[in-house]
Design a protein around this motif. Structure first.
Motif, mmCIF file in Angstrom:
data_model
loop_
_atom_site.group_PDB
_atom_site.id
_atom_site.type_symbol
_atom_site.label_atom_id
_atom_site.label_comp_id
_atom_site.label_asym_id
_atom_site.label_seq_id
_atom_site.Cartn_x
_atom_site.Cartn_y
_atom_site.Cartn_z
ATOM 1 N N ALA A 449 -58.804 -23.012 12.949
ATOM 2 C CA ALA A 449 -58.720 -24.473 13.041
ATOM 3 C C ALA A 449 -57.289 -24.897 12.765
ATOM 4 O O ALA A 449 -56.608 -24.300 11.927
ATOM 5 C CB ALA A 449 -59.665 -25.139 12.049
ATOM 6 N N GLY A 450 -56.826 -25.911 13.480
ATOM 7 C CA GLY A 450 -55.457 -26.375 13.297
ATOM 8 C C GLY A 450 -55.330 -27.870 13.510
ATOM 9 O O GLY A 450 -56.152 -28.491 14.193
ATOM 10 N N ALA A 451 -54.319 -28.461 12.904
ATOM 11 C CA ALA A 451 -54.023 -29.882 13.057
ATOM 12 C C ALA A 451 -52.580 -30.101 12.632
ATOM 13 O O ALA A 451 -51.962 -29.227 12.013
ATOM 14 C CB ALA A 451 -54.970 -30.743 12.220
ATOM 15 N N PHE A 452 -52.044 -31.266 12.940
ATOM 16 C CA PHE A 452 -50.688 -31.564 12.502
ATOM 17 C C PHE A 452 -50.716 -32.035 11.066
ATOM 18 O O PHE A 452 -51.437 -32.981 10.719
ATOM 19 C CB PHE A 452 -50.039 -32.626 13.383
ATOM 20 C CG PHE A 452 -48.558 -32.773 13.125
ATOM 21 C CD1 PHE A 452 -47.653 -31.944 13.774
ATOM 22 C CD2 PHE A 452 -48.083 -33.700 12.214
ATOM 23 C CE1 PHE A 452 -46.286 -32.049 13.526
ATOM 24 C CE2 PHE A 452 -46.721 -33.816 11.966
ATOM 25 C CZ PHE A 452 -45.828 -32.994 12.616
ATOM 26 N N GLY A 453 -49.957 -31.369 10.194
ATOM 27 C CA GLY A 453 -49.886 -31.730 8.786
ATOM 28 C C GLY A 453 -48.786 -32.743 8.553
ATOM 29 O O GLY A 453 -47.615 -32.377 8.407
ATOM 30 N N HIS A 454 -49.132 -34.011 8.517
ATOM 31 C CA HIS A 454 -48.125 -35.071 8.426
ATOM 32 C C HIS A 454 -47.357 -35.026 7.105
ATOM 33 O O HIS A 454 -46.201 -35.451 7.053
ATOM 34 C CB HIS A 454 -48.793 -36.431 8.607
ATOM 35 C CG HIS A 454 -49.481 -36.586 9.923
ATOM 36 N ND1 HIS A 454 -48.805 -36.882 11.086
ATOM 37 C CD2 HIS A 454 -50.791 -36.452 10.264
ATOM 38 C CE1 HIS A 454 -49.676 -36.953 12.091
ATOM 39 N NE2 HIS A 454 -50.879 -36.688 11.615
ATOM 40 N N SER A 455 -47.945 -34.510 6.047
ATOM 41 C CA SER A 455 -47.239 -34.398 4.770
ATOM 42 C C SER A 455 -46.366 -33.158 4.720
ATOM 43 O O SER A 455 -45.320 -33.157 4.062
ATOM 44 C CB SER A 455 -48.236 -34.376 3.607
ATOM 45 O OG SER A 455 -49.053 -35.526 3.621
ATOM 46 N N LEU A 456 -46.769 -32.105 5.419
ATOM 47 C CA LEU A 456 -46.000 -30.860 5.441
ATOM 48 C C LEU A 456 -44.965 -30.853 6.559
ATOM 49 O O LEU A 456 -44.072 -30.003 6.570
ATOM 50 C CB LEU A 456 -46.941 -29.666 5.586
ATOM 51 C CG LEU A 456 -47.912 -29.427 4.411
ATOM 52 C CD1 LEU A 456 -48.857 -28.272 4.717
ATOM 53 C CD2 LEU A 456 -47.157 -29.166 3.120
ATOM 54 N N GLY A 457 -45.093 -31.744 7.525
ATOM 55 C CA GLY A 457 -44.071 -31.898 8.550
ATOM 56 C C GLY A 457 -44.205 -31.036 9.777
ATOM 57 O O GLY A 457 -43.303 -31.006 10.618
ATOM 58 N N ALA A 458 -45.324 -30.329 9.932
ATOM 59 C CA ALA A 458 -45.540 -29.491 11.117
ATOM 60 C C ALA A 458 -47.026 -29.154 11.197
ATOM 61 O O ALA A 458 -47.806 -29.489 10.310
ATOM 62 C CB ALA A 458 -44.700 -28.220 11.043
ATOM 63 N N SER A 459 -47.404 -28.470 12.268
ATOM 64 C CA SER A 459 -48.804 -28.096 12.427
ATOM 65 C C SER A 459 -49.206 -27.055 11.402
ATOM 66 O O SER A 459 -48.456 -26.124 11.087
ATOM 67 C CB SER A 459 -49.052 -27.552 13.836
ATOM 68 O OG SER A 459 -49.109 -28.592 14.775
ATOM 69 N N VAL A 460 -50.413 -27.216 10.890
ATOM 70 C CA VAL A 460 -50.949 -26.319 9.867
ATOM 71 C C VAL A 460 -52.311 -25.828 10.343
ATOM 72 O O VAL A 460 -53.020 -26.528 11.063
ATOM 73 C CB VAL A 460 -51.056 -27.058 8.510
ATOM 74 C CG1 VAL A 460 -52.024 -28.226 8.597
ATOM 75 C CG2 VAL A 460 -51.452 -26.113 7.390
ATOM 76 N N GLY A 461 -52.652 -24.607 9.958
ATOM 77 C CA GLY A 461 -53.933 -24.066 10.385
ATOM 78 C C GLY A 461 -54.456 -23.026 9.422
ATOM 79 O O GLY A 461 -53.728 -22.510 8.559
ATOM 80 N N LEU A 462 -55.737 -22.718 9.563
ATOM 81 C CA LEU A 462 -56.370 -21.633 8.828
ATOM 82 C C LEU A 462 -56.747 -20.555 9.831
ATOM 83 O O LEU A 462 -57.389 -20.848 10.845
ATOM 84 C CB LEU A 462 -57.617 -22.115 8.085
ATOM 85 C CG LEU A 462 -57.382 -23.052 6.897
ATOM 86 C CD1 LEU A 462 -58.711 -23.577 6.366
ATOM 87 C CD2 LEU A 462 -56.623 -22.332 5.793
ATOM 88 N N GLY A 463 -56.326 -19.328 9.575
ATOM 89 C CA GLY A 463 -56.596 -18.237 10.501
ATOM 90 C C GLY A 463 -56.955 -16.957 9.781
ATOM 91 O O GLY A 463 -56.501 -16.719 8.651
ATOM 92 N N VAL A 464 -57.749 -16.135 10.439
ATOM 93 C CA VAL A 464 -58.158 -14.848 9.879
ATOM 94 C C VAL A 464 -57.219 -13.761 10.372
ATOM 95 O O VAL A 464 -56.940 -13.652 11.561
ATOM 96 C CB VAL A 464 -59.604 -14.507 10.278
ATOM 97 C CG1 VAL A 464 -59.936 -13.064 9.922
ATOM 98 C CG2 VAL A 464 -60.576 -15.439 9.572
ATOM 99 N N VAL A 465 -56.741 -12.966 9.419
ATOM 100 C CA VAL A 465 -55.851 -11.846 9.721
ATOM 101 C C VAL A 465 -56.501 -10.562 9.233
ATOM 102 O O VAL A 465 -57.102 -10.528 8.157
ATOM 103 C CB VAL A 465 -54.485 -12.044 9.033
ATOM 104 C CG1 VAL A 465 -53.679 -10.763 9.033
ATOM 105 C CG2 VAL A 465 -53.714 -13.156 9.720
ATOM 106 N N GLU A 466 -56.396 -9.496 10.029
ATOM 107 C CA GLU A 466 -56.898 -8.178 9.633
ATOM 108 C C GLU A 466 -55.751 -7.177 9.664
ATOM 109 O O GLU A 466 -55.108 -6.993 10.696
ATOM 110 C CB GLU A 466 -58.027 -7.746 10.562
ATOM 111 C CG GLU A 466 -59.254 -8.654 10.489
ATOM 112 C CD GLU A 466 -60.437 -8.120 11.281
ATOM 113 O OE1 GLU A 466 -60.807 -6.949 11.046
ATOM 114 O OE2 GLU A 466 -60.969 -8.868 12.127
#
Length: 509
Positions: A449-466
């Motif tokens: 899932a991803g969205a633009f993080g207006h407080s962080l200043g760029a797109s932010v997301g949660l992703g699974v890494v293996e």
């Protein structure tokens, strides 16, 4: 010239489901009845995989792949009505072959099935509505009176700035969200604490008036529910779940309550309007309206109380899904208007414009804080440890479903699979989910899932890494991570902890 006649003709009626997903799994109402249907004209193509997943569910109780998006229990009863199916099914056909995967696409047929009690108030405020489990939910609110077209395309659209205003108001002052779509349940009985402790990874043995966050697990340790639990009395609790968990909640409790135990569950989803007042000014504004003592000493984080607002007495829980000081208001539906009007008039009477927030801002806020969303970021093939939720697992409890798996996983060393937070180093690209993740040039996972993080200043997301070598903070710092966004590689910062307010200081003010 030879003539060949048709000897046999088969006609297989097509089956299209309301959301274009399969209908698979155990019936929530009839134990032991497994369903594999709703193939959307893809039956032959999908038969092998479906057969394997069904066999795994029947034998092991859970499939080797995440079933959240195709489980039978995700559907609502209204979706089987003839009127609804006649309106929606032709639309599903076009969605599957023309629109699936397009950003911002929402069904336009069979709408207005479930309306919020405050729907008309939100229309007056300039809400743009989308459907969520049949609910007409505000996605964003027009801030200037315009209602721009919503197109199925990538990139920023005119309403991007509307959601940004809602986001920043939540971070800096106050905003109001309607979360009535959440599943709500009252669980009661002599053995309710015992039963809930059996199915919950966290302990529900808490004082009356307190609230916890927890997961329910299957025997493999996979998450099958993500919820909050508030203790209302010695033998009474309120459970609040995601919208897709409304049907599974009652069946799971029924299946795990012994014949000689007293534990009843009542679905009260439609009985309450759930308003969420969030932001650093929420306490002072709410205190001025209600006259209640909302100080941290009297009402700490995850505590609840009853307050008077408008003509009603309501349940107030100090909790947040946005990462700020905030409160959830559980309002008996028939009092929704008087409480809402008292809130708006009381806040705006203090010279503060009450910004209304929609689902788009809610998503960007919670992703900045790293809050999970069941069925989107986490599912039934993720354990709480892999999902980064080990902090709400109570290993001191002697027993809960899936405990042995988690104990063994915790003792085995660094996890090889982990849900992580990503922040793009370029402010221009937009994450929406499903983007591939590369580590030192190799594919290692995808953004859920991803969205633009207006407080962080760029797109932010949660992703699974293996990663076979095991995932640690040191290893992450030593690797280069990139995310493919519309065929472009964009470097990203990765973190195991939330990038916004990592110590959760703001929510405990």
């Amino acid at each position: 010239m030879a003539v060949a006649s048709i000897k046999t003709l088969f006609c297989g009626p097509e089956s299209f489901t309301p959301d274009g997903g399969f209908l698979m799994g155990e019936s929530p109402e009839v134990d032991g009845l497994y369903v594999a249907s709703g193939l959307n004209s893809l039956g032959i193509l999908s038969a092998g995989g479906m057969g394997q997943l069904m066999a795994e569910q029947i034998v092991y109780g859970n499939a080797s792949q995440d079933m959240t998006g195709i489980t039978l229990a995700r559907t609502q009863r209204y979706e089987s009505s003839k009127h609804f199916l006649a309106a929606r099914t032709p639309d599903t056909l076009g969605y599957i072959f023309n629109h699936a995967g397009k950003p911002n696409y929402k069904f336009k047929s069979a709408r207005n099935v479930r309306r919020l009690a405050l729907h008309d108030r939100y229309v007056e405020r300039g809400a743009y509505f989308v459907t969520l489990s049949g609910w007409e939910m505000p996605y964003w609110f027009s801030q200037d009176g315009s209602m721009p077209d919503v197109e199925c395309r990538y990139g920023r659209q005119p309403w991007f700035n509307f959601a940004a205003i809602e986001h920043q108001a939540t971070r800096e002052q106050v905003a109001l969200f309607d979360k009535s779509f959440m599943g709500k349940f009252i669980v009661q009985g002599r053995d309710v604490e015992k039963v809930l402790n059996r199915v919950s990874a966290n302990s529900v043995s808490i004082p009356v008036g307190r609230n916890i966050y927890t997961q329910w697990l299957n025997v493999q340790g996979g998450i099958i529910s993500d919820l909050t639990i508030t203790r209302l009395g010695e033998q009474e609790y309120m459970l609040v779940t995601g919208d897709v968990l409304q049907r599974i909640t009652t069946s799971w409790l029924r299946q795990h309550t012994a014949a000689d135990e007293q534990c009843t569950v009542t679905d009260v989803t439609s009985a309450y309007t759930l308003l969420s007042l969030q932001g650093p000014r929420s306490r002072d504004l709410l205190k001025a309206i209600s006259g209640a003592d909302l100080s941290t000493e009297s009402l700490p984080f995850r505590a609840s109380c009853e307050i008077e607002l408008g003509y009603a007495r309501i349940l107030l829980v100090r909790i947040t899904y946005m990462g700020e000081l905030g409160y959830e208001l559980y309002i008996p539906t028939e009092y929704s208007h008087t409480v809402y009007d008292a809130l708006v008039e009381g806040i705006e009477g203090q010279g503060v414009p009450l910004v209304h927030g929609g689902l788009m801002a809610l998503d960007s806020l919670r992703l900045e804080k790293g809050y999970r969303d069941f069925g989107v970021d986490i599912g039934n093939t993720d354990t709480p440890l892999e999902a980064g939720l080990g902090f709400v697992v109570d290993f001191d409890k002697d027993e809960f479903i899936g405990r042995d798996v988690l104990v063994a996983q915790k003792a085995s060393g660094p996890l090889k699979k982990r849900l992580l937070q990503f922040l793009l180093k370029d402010a221009e690209p937009l994450l929406i989910g499903q983007e591939p993740i590369r580590c030192n040039g190799q594919y290692v996972g995808y953004v859920r899932a991803g969205a633009f993080g207006h407080s962080l200043g760029a797109s932010v997301g949660l992703g699974v890494v293996e990663l076979e070598e095991g995932i640690t903070a040191d290893l992450l710092r030593s690797r280069r991570f990139e995310i493919e966004v519309n065929d472009q590689l964009v470097e990203a910062t990765v973190s195991m902890a939330p990038m916004y307010d990592p110590k959760s200081e703001r929510i405990r003010l």
